[in-house]
Design an enzyme around this catalytic site. Structure first.
Site, PDB file in Angstrom:
ATOM      1  N   ARG A  12       1.462  -1.011   8.821  1.00  0.00           N
ATOM      2  CA  ARG A  12       0.888   0.340   8.924  1.00  0.00           C
ATOM      3  C   ARG A  12      -0.207   0.536   7.863  1.00  0.00           C
ATOM      4  O   ARG A  12      -1.387   0.518   8.160  1.00  0.00           O
ATOM      5  CB  ARG A  12       2.006   1.393   8.768  1.00  0.00           C
ATOM      6  N   CYS A 242      -8.945  -1.744  -0.737  1.00  0.00           N
ATOM      7  CA  CYS A 242      -9.343  -0.361  -0.971  1.00  0.00           C
ATOM      8  C   CYS A 242     -10.837  -0.290  -0.744  1.00  0.00           C
ATOM      9  O   CYS A 242     -11.600  -0.948  -1.434  1.00  0.00           O
ATOM     10  CB  CYS A 242      -8.980   0.054  -2.394  1.00  0.00           C
ATOM     11  N   ASN A 251      -1.764  -1.754  -1.338  1.00  0.00           N
ATOM     12  CA  ASN A 251      -0.391  -1.550  -1.801  1.00  0.00           C
ATOM     13  C   ASN A 251       0.017  -2.633  -2.783  1.00  0.00           C
ATOM     14  O   ASN A 251      -0.631  -3.669  -2.881  1.00  0.00           O
ATOM     15  CB  ASN A 251       0.561  -1.604  -0.609  1.00  0.00           C
TER      16      ASN A 251
HETATM   17 ZN    ZN Z   1      -0.561   3.834   0.898  1.00  0.00          ZN
END
Ligand code: ZN
Length: 315
Positions: A12, A242, A251
């Site tokens: 996800r 990112c 993460n």
């Molecule tokens: Zn996150």
């Protein structure tokens, strides 16, 4: 022996931040391989508009597949009641509704004020109440941007605590803390866990979702562990990156986090070799995507849980 629950959110949080779309068949292979490696909870996708996030367009099919895997807790992110309806219809075991404590971010991210998010939470609670017992998912309200927001900067504690209280009052089973922006540090992690627990009760805050944007992911996870947190989100290979910080992983890298806990004698139930082997599925399906992680690159230390110490020394 103490233990922790590692919740894999790569399918996800990882995939939704990738430019390329992982084919459905490869997602299924990956999720099956993660479960086979001993991962017992996976956030398999989110029910959001496929126009906004085409990477998540096949979440319905992935959910149908994932719930057939024995022993796996299948988690789904839902931004609203509509998403929750689909998740519950598909048999999800856990649903997470994100609530940005920064209202600016909430408006930008899911186009909802705090009041509107609470309305969704209340409606989802009603829906769960109408669902036959045994098919009701665990309902988590996730306090995102809890350690600071890229639009608002630091968010006052009073606002965060109020959001936590309101989510619980709206019927959530628990709240989670999310360092969406990677602004957290071990001291702020400890401080905020204590503050939120003082308001909602320790049993209602058991999980954290940490990012490694500034390299503090593991330090923050350890700080949270020391505060009694037992569920840790991670993403295989720190997948997702990112967009605003090139070279920074998204993460916390699941492999490194599993290594840290296992090396400390804290059980994760995960076979690290098998877990690392699943990277191959991701790199083959998404060759453009950079995977992070120190442990996969360095390899396991000699003597680590049956690594053959004598093999090298014999020659
Ligand atoms: Zn996150």
């Amino acid at each position: 022996m103490s233990s922790v629950l590692i919740s894999e959110v790569g399918p996800r949080d990882g995939l939704q931040n990738c430019k390329a779309i992982m084919p459905t068949a490869e997602k299924k292979r990956w999720i099956a391989a993660l479960a086979e490696a001993g991962v017992t909870e996976i956030e398999i996708g989110s029910f959001v508009s496929p126009k906004l996030l085409p990477q998540m367009a096949d979440t319905g099919e992935i959910l149908d597949f994932a719930v057939t895997i024995p022993g796996l807790t299948v988690a789904v992110l839902v931004p609203n009641l509509k998403g929750a309806e689909r998740a519950i219809a598909g048999g999800a075991h856990k649903i997470t509704l994100p609530m940005s404590v920064s209202e600016t971010h909430s408006l930008r991210n899911i186009r909802r004020t705090h009041d509107q998010v609470i309305e969704e939470a209340t409606a989802i609670t009603e829906l769960i109440g109408q669902t036959p017992e045994g098919k009701r998912p665990h309902f988590e309200g996730s306090l995102s941007t809890a350690f600071g927001c890229t639009l608002e900067g630091p968010v006052p504690d009073a606002v965060i605590l109020r959001c936590a209280e309101r989510l619980m009052a709206a019927g959530c089973d628990e709240v989670g803390l999310s360092d969406t922006t990677g602004y957290g540090d071990p001291a702020s992690v400890k401080r905020l866990i204590r503050a939120v627990r003082a308001v909602v009760g320790a049993e209602n805050l058991t999980g954290v979702h940490l990012h490694n944007t500034r390299g503090l992911g593991l330090a923050n996870a350890l700080a949270a562990y020391e505060e009694g947190i037992t569920t840790f989100d991670g993403s295989l290979g720190g997948l997702g990156g990112c967009p605003t910080a090139p070279g920074a992983s998204g993460n916390v890298v699941t492999e490194d986090m599993v290594f840290m806990f296992e090396a400390m004698g804290i059980s994760t139930g995960i076979d690290l070799r098998k877990l690392m082997a699943t990277r191959e599925i991701v790199t083959t399906a998404l060759p453009e995507e950079e995977l992070y992680g120190f442990t996969p690159r360095a390899g396991l230390p000699l003597g680590y849980k049956g690594e053959p110490v004598r093999a090298a020394a014999a020659h």
